[in-house]
Design an enzyme around this catalytic site. Structure first.
Site, short mmCIF file in Angstrom:
data_model
loop_
_atom_site.label_atom_id
_atom_site.label_comp_id
_atom_site.label_asym_id
_atom_site.label_seq_id
_atom_site.Cartn_x
_atom_site.Cartn_y
_atom_site.Cartn_z
N HIS A 141 0.85 -1.18 0.00
CA HIS A 141 0.00 0.00 0.00
C HIS A 141 0.89 1.23 0.00
O HIS A 141 1.70 1.40 0.90
CB HIS A 141 -0.91 -0.01 1.23
CG HIS A 141 -1.81 1.18 1.33
ND1 HIS A 141 -2.74 1.47 0.35
CD2 HIS A 141 -1.91 2.14 2.27
CE1 HIS A 141 -3.38 2.59 0.71
NE2 HIS A 141 -2.90 3.00 1.86
N SER A 142 0.79 2.06 -1.02
CA SER A 142 1.54 3.30 -1.14
C SER A 142 3.04 3.00 -1.10
O SER A 142 3.55 2.25 -1.92
CB SER A 142 1.09 4.28 -0.05
OG SER A 142 1.61 5.56 -0.27
N MET A 143 3.77 3.54 -0.12
CA MET A 143 5.20 3.27 -0.01
C MET A 143 5.45 1.77 0.06
O MET A 143 6.45 1.27 -0.46
CB MET A 143 5.78 3.94 1.24
CG MET A 143 7.26 3.63 1.47
SD MET A 143 7.83 4.02 3.13
CE MET A 143 7.15 2.66 4.08
#
Length: 151
Positions: free
Chosen positions: A95-97
């Protein structure tokens, strides 16, 4: 890598006796492993959910945060290598990073240990819709579940 080191990096939120798939989950920047604690309820019972425990977060708060992506990826890949070497198919969700860490970890596992993620490979959410149309967490879980079922 000793069991203690792997346990320091991995939190198991489900441990099916004969998993069909291991799903390693990588949290967003500022996130922690507990972000994924409810995921086993939304996934098939034979999917083992492992969450990566970043240093400097949650129960590893006393440890310094990683300063370089390469160092973090090296440590995560080394912690995952043994649990993933038993032949059970695996996939990553970032998720994201976490998607960047998952992608680089997948590359490292393949290059150093010959371990390759199953059909789903690295799963990440698509570009978010405009703010007024943002999906709820349940919709994100449904999308991940659908991708896991394809593996």
């Amino acid at each position: 890598m000793t069991v203690g080191v792997a346990q320091r990096w991995l939190r198991r939120f489900s441990s099916p006796p004969a998993p069909r798939l291991r799903l390693a989950c990588f949290a967003h920047a500022g996130g922690s492993a507990s972000f994924f604690r409810t995921w086993p309820r939304s996934l098939p019972a034979d999917v083992e959910v492992l969450a990566i425990r970043y240093p400097g977060r949650q129960d590893r708060l006393a440890e310094p945060c990683a300063q370089r992506l390469d160092d973090l990826v090296d440590d995560v890949a080394a912690a995952l290598a043994e649990p993933l070497a038993d032949g059970v198919p695996f996939a990553f969700f970032g998720h994201s990073m976490g998607s960047a860490i998952a992608f680089e970890t997948a590359r490292r596992l393949e290059a150093r240990w010959g371990l390759r993620a199953g059909g789903g490979g690295v799963i990440g959410p698509p570009r978010p819709p405009p703010r007024r149309k943002r999906a709820r967490h349940t919709e994100l879980r449904a999308a991940v579940w659908a991708a896991v079922c394809e593996v």
